[in-house]
Design a protein around this motif. Structure first.
Motif, PDB file in Angstrom:
ATOM      1  N   THR A   1      -3.900   9.165  11.375  1.00 31.61           N
ATOM      2  CA  THR A   1      -3.893   7.991  10.507  1.00 31.61           C
ATOM      3  C   THR A   1      -2.542   7.323  10.616  1.00 31.61           C
ATOM      4  O   THR A   1      -1.645   7.812  11.312  1.00 31.61           O
ATOM      5  CB  THR A   1      -4.194   8.373   9.039  1.00 31.61           C
TER       6      THR A   1
ATOM      7  N   GLY B   1       0.832  -1.203   0.000  1.00 31.60           N
ATOM      8  CA  GLY B   1       0.000   0.000   0.000  1.00 31.60           C
ATOM      9  C   GLY B   1       0.865   1.250   0.000  1.00 31.60           C
ATOM     10  O   GLY B   1       0.514   2.269  -0.608  1.00 31.60           O
ATOM     11  N   THR B   2       2.003   1.180   0.682  1.00 26.80           N
ATOM     12  CA  THR B   2       2.906   2.337   0.724  1.00 26.80           C
ATOM     13  C   THR B   2       3.448   2.621  -0.677  1.00 26.80           C
ATOM     14  O   THR B   2       3.488   3.777  -1.115  1.00 26.80           O
ATOM     15  CB  THR B   2       4.066   2.067   1.715  1.00 26.80           C
TER      16      THR B   2
ATOM     17  N   ASP C   1      -6.935   7.005  -0.086  1.00 30.66           N
ATOM     18  CA  ASP C   1      -6.164   5.938   0.555  1.00 30.66           C
ATOM     19  C   ASP C   1      -7.171   4.954   1.160  1.00 30.66           C
ATOM     20  O   ASP C   1      -7.671   5.140   2.273  1.00 30.66           O
ATOM     21  CB  ASP C   1      -5.233   6.523   1.626  1.00 30.66           C
TER      22      ASP C   1
ATOM     23  N   GLN D   1      -7.436   0.523   4.185  1.00 23.57           N
ATOM     24  CA  GLN D   1      -8.212  -0.211   5.204  1.00 23.57           C
ATOM     25  C   GLN D   1      -9.643  -0.472   4.733  1.00 23.57           C
ATOM     26  O   GLN D   1     -10.433  -1.018   5.483  1.00 23.57           O
ATOM     27  CB  GLN D   1      -8.244   0.616   6.502  1.00 23.57           C
TER      28      GLN D   1
ATOM     29  N   SER E   1      -4.257  -1.670   0.317  1.00 21.78           N
ATOM     30  CA  SER E   1      -3.151  -2.484   0.841  1.00 21.78           C
ATOM     31  C   SER E   1      -3.659  -3.904   1.049  1.00 21.78           C
ATOM     32  O   SER E   1      -4.795  -4.107   1.481  1.00 21.78           O
ATOM     33  CB  SER E   1      -2.689  -1.918   2.180  1.00 21.78           C
TER      34      SER E   1
HETATM   35  C1  LIG Z   1      -4.312   4.007   5.967  1.00 16.42           C
HETATM   36  C2  LIG Z   1      -3.116   3.245   5.490  1.00 16.42           C
HETATM   37  N1  LIG Z   1      -2.472   3.672   4.387  1.00 16.42           N
HETATM   38  C3  LIG Z   1      -1.407   3.007   3.908  1.00 16.42           C
HETATM   39  C4  LIG Z   1      -0.924   1.883   4.527  1.00 16.42           C
HETATM   40  C5  LIG Z   1       0.295   1.217   3.995  1.00 16.42           C
HETATM   41  O1  LIG Z   1       0.033  -0.074   3.521  1.00 16.42           O
HETATM   42  P1  LIG Z   1       1.201  -1.172   3.475  1.00 16.42           P
HETATM   43  O2  LIG Z   1       1.438  -1.656   4.850  1.00 16.42           O
HETATM   44  O3  LIG Z   1       0.651  -2.237   2.571  1.00 16.42           O
HETATM   45  O4  LIG Z   1       2.388  -0.524   2.885  1.00 16.42           O
HETATM   46  C6  LIG Z   1      -1.563   1.398   5.672  1.00 16.42           C
HETATM   47  C7  LIG Z   1      -1.072   0.200   6.366  1.00 16.42           C
HETATM   48  O5  LIG Z   1      -1.341  -0.059   7.504  1.00 16.42           O
HETATM   49  C8  LIG Z   1      -2.692   2.104   6.167  1.00 16.42           C
HETATM   50  O6  LIG Z   1      -3.346   1.679   7.260  1.00 16.42           O
END
Ligand SMILES: Cc1ncc(COP(=O)(O)O)c(C=O)c1O
Length: 388
Positions: free
Chosen positions: A100, A75-76, A172, A175, A196
Motif C-alpha cells: 500500500t 488523509g495522513t 483507511d 482511495q 483523503s
Molecule cells: C491508502 C492511502 N492512505 C493514506 C493516504 C494519505 O493521504 P494524503 O495524501 O491525503 O495524506 C493515501 C494517499 O495517497 C493513500 O493512498
C-alpha cells in the motif's frame, strides 16, 4: 478527445474542472467573498453531507445517524489523529498491509509505535486476514486495513478477528470513499475510518484534505480536539495536539464535486468494465494462439459483493517491462502502485530480507491505467488493441 497536447493525462482534473466550471467558480467566489476561510459553514455543511452520503444508497447498513465526519488537513493527518485518539504509544504494534502507500505505516512509526506488515491476497491485493492473525502478539493494539485501489478490505473477516482479540480497527478509505461492501459504504467500517481528498483521489479537492469518520462519540470528540491543538475551549489545551483543518475553499470545492460524485463513479465503473472485457479477450486470445501463460494481464480481482471506486485501475502483468514498453510506445500513461512492499522500504529496513511474499510479487507485476470519469477509455483500448 481528452488529450493535452500529445499527452493523455493519468487523471484528467482539468477536464473535470471544465465540466463543473460555473458551479465551482460560484462556490469559490462565495467563500473568497465571505471572509471566512477556515472552518465555518462550508466545512460544517460538507461534514454533514459526507455523513449523509455514507448513510445513503447502500441500504441501512451504513453509518448510523450518530456517525460524525471530522475534516482535517490530509488523509495522513486523519490517520495520525485516529491513532492518537486510540491512544497509540511508543512500543505498541499496529498491523498494516505490506502492499500500500506508506502513510499508514509512517503514521504508526511517527508515534513511536511499530508497524507490522501483513501479507496480501494475491488476487484482490487486499490485506490477508490469515496473515494478520498470525502476526497478533502481546504488543499488538490494532489493525489498519486499507481499501486498496478503491475496493473495501475484507471486513466480514477482519471485524470478528479484531473483536476476538480485543483490538481496534481503522479503515483507511483514502482511495475508497464511495465504494461499498454488501449493504455498507466505505468509511463506515471499524472503530474509525479515514479518507483523503488529495486532488487525484476519486473525491479530491484542490490541495490537501482529509476526513475521519466514527460513530464513537468519545473518539469523535478526541479527534476534533487533537486536530485543534488539543483544545475544545479557546486557549485551553487539554492535551498536545496539532493544527489539522480543512480550508473553507476546499470544502466548497468538495461540496460541488460531491453533487456529481455518483455519476462519476458510474463512469469509472463502466470504464473499468471496458478494460476488464478487453483484458479477458486478450488473455483468451493468448490461450487460443498457444501463447505463454506468463504474458497474461490480470486485473485486480473485485470480490463478490464489493463495488470499487477504481481510484486506480490496476493490473498484474508477469511481463511488466514489456507491457510498459507497449504503453510508452502507444502514449498511454501509467503508474506503478507500488514498486516495493513496505517491509522492504529503507525506512523500515529491519523488516527486509524475508522470503518473497505476495506483496513482493504484486510490487513486481502491478501497473495502473487511467480510469477517471474524464478519461476516454475507448480511445486507450483501441490503442492497446493495436499495440498488444
Ligand atoms: C491508502 C492511502 N492512505 C493514506 C493516504 C494519505 O493521504 P494524503 O495524501 O491525503 O495524506 C493515501 C494517499 O495517497 C493513500 O493512498
Amino acid at each position: 478527445m481528452l488529450i493535452l497536447g500529445n499527452m493523455i493525462p493519468f487523471v484528467n482534473l482539468t477536464g473535470q474542472r471544465d465540466a463543473y466550471r460555473d458551479e465551482l467558480s460560484a462556490a469559490e467566489k462565495a467563500v473568497l467573498d465571505s471572509g471566512c476561510y477556515i472552518g465555518g459553514p462550508e466545512v460544517k455543511a460538507l461534514e454533514r453531507e459526507l455523513v449523509d452520503y455514507c448513510n445513503s444508497g447502500a441500504g441501512n447498513g451504513g453509518a448510523g445517524p450518530e456517525t460524525q465526519a471530522i475534516t482535517c488537513a490530509s488523509g495522513t493527518d486523519a490517520l495520525t489523529l485516529s491513532l492518537m485518539a486510540l491512544g497509540v504509544r511508543p512500543g505498541d504494534e499496529v498491523i498494516v498491509p505490506d502492499f500500500t502507500f506508506i502513510a499508514c505505516a509512517e503514521c504508526v512509526s511517527m508515534l513511536g509505535a511499530r508497524p507490522v506488515f501483513a501479507d496480501i491476497d494475491p488476487e484482490t491485493l487486499q490485506i490477508l486476514p490469515s496473515s494478520v492473525e498470525s502476526l497478533i502478539g502481546e504488543r499488538t493494539r490494532g489493525i489498519i486495513a486499507v481499501d486498496l485501489f478503491g475496493q473495501c478490505a475484507p471486513y466480514d473477516t477482519l471485524v470478528p478477528l479484531v473483536r476476538k482479540h480485543g483490538l481496534w480497527l481503522i479503515e483507511d478509505g483514502a482511495q475508497a470513499f464511495g465504494a461499498s461492501s454488501g449493504a455498507r459504504r466505505a468509511c463506515t467500517f471499524g472503530d474509525i475510518a479515514i479518507t483523503s481528498f488529495y486532488p487525484s483521489k476519486p473525491l479530491g479537492c484542490y490541495g490537501d484534505g482529509g476526513a475521519v469518520f466514527t460513530s464513537n462519540a468519545r473518539l469523535a470528540e478526541k479527534v476534533r480536539m487533537l486536530a485543534n491543538h488539543g483544545s475544545k475551549e479557546r486557549y485551553l489545551h487539554e492535551t498536545v495536539g496539532m493544527n489539522s483543518r480543512l480550508d473553507a475553499l476546499q470544502a466548497a470545492v468538495l461540496r460541488v464535486k460531491l453533487r456529481h460524485f455518483e455519476d462519476e463513479l458510474k463512469v469509472r465503473r463502466e470504464n473499468a468494465r471496458k478494460y476488464d472485457d478487453f483484458f479477458a479477450d486478450y488473455n483468451a486470445g493468448l490461450r487460443a494462439s498457444g501463447g505463454v501463460d506468463g504474458a497474461k494481464i490480470v486485473p485486480q480481482k473485485i470480490a463478490e459483493d464489493n463495488t470499487s471506486t477504481y481510484a486506480q485501475y490496476t493490473i498484474l502483468a508477469e511481463k511488466r517491462e514489456s507491457f510498459i514498453r507497449v504503453l510508452d510506445a502507444a502514449g498511454i500513461p501509467h503508474c506503478i502502485h507500488y514498486p516495493m512492499p513496505l517491509h522492504r522500504q529503507p525506512c523500515f529496513e529491519s523488516d527486509a530480507g524475508r522470503a518473497e511474499n505476495n506483496a513482493d510479487r504484486a510490487s513486481r507485476m502491478a501497473v495502473s491505467l487511467p480510469v477517471c470519469a474524464f478519461t476516454d477509455v475507448d480511445f486507450i483500448i483501441d490503442k492497446l488493441r493495436a499495440a498488444l
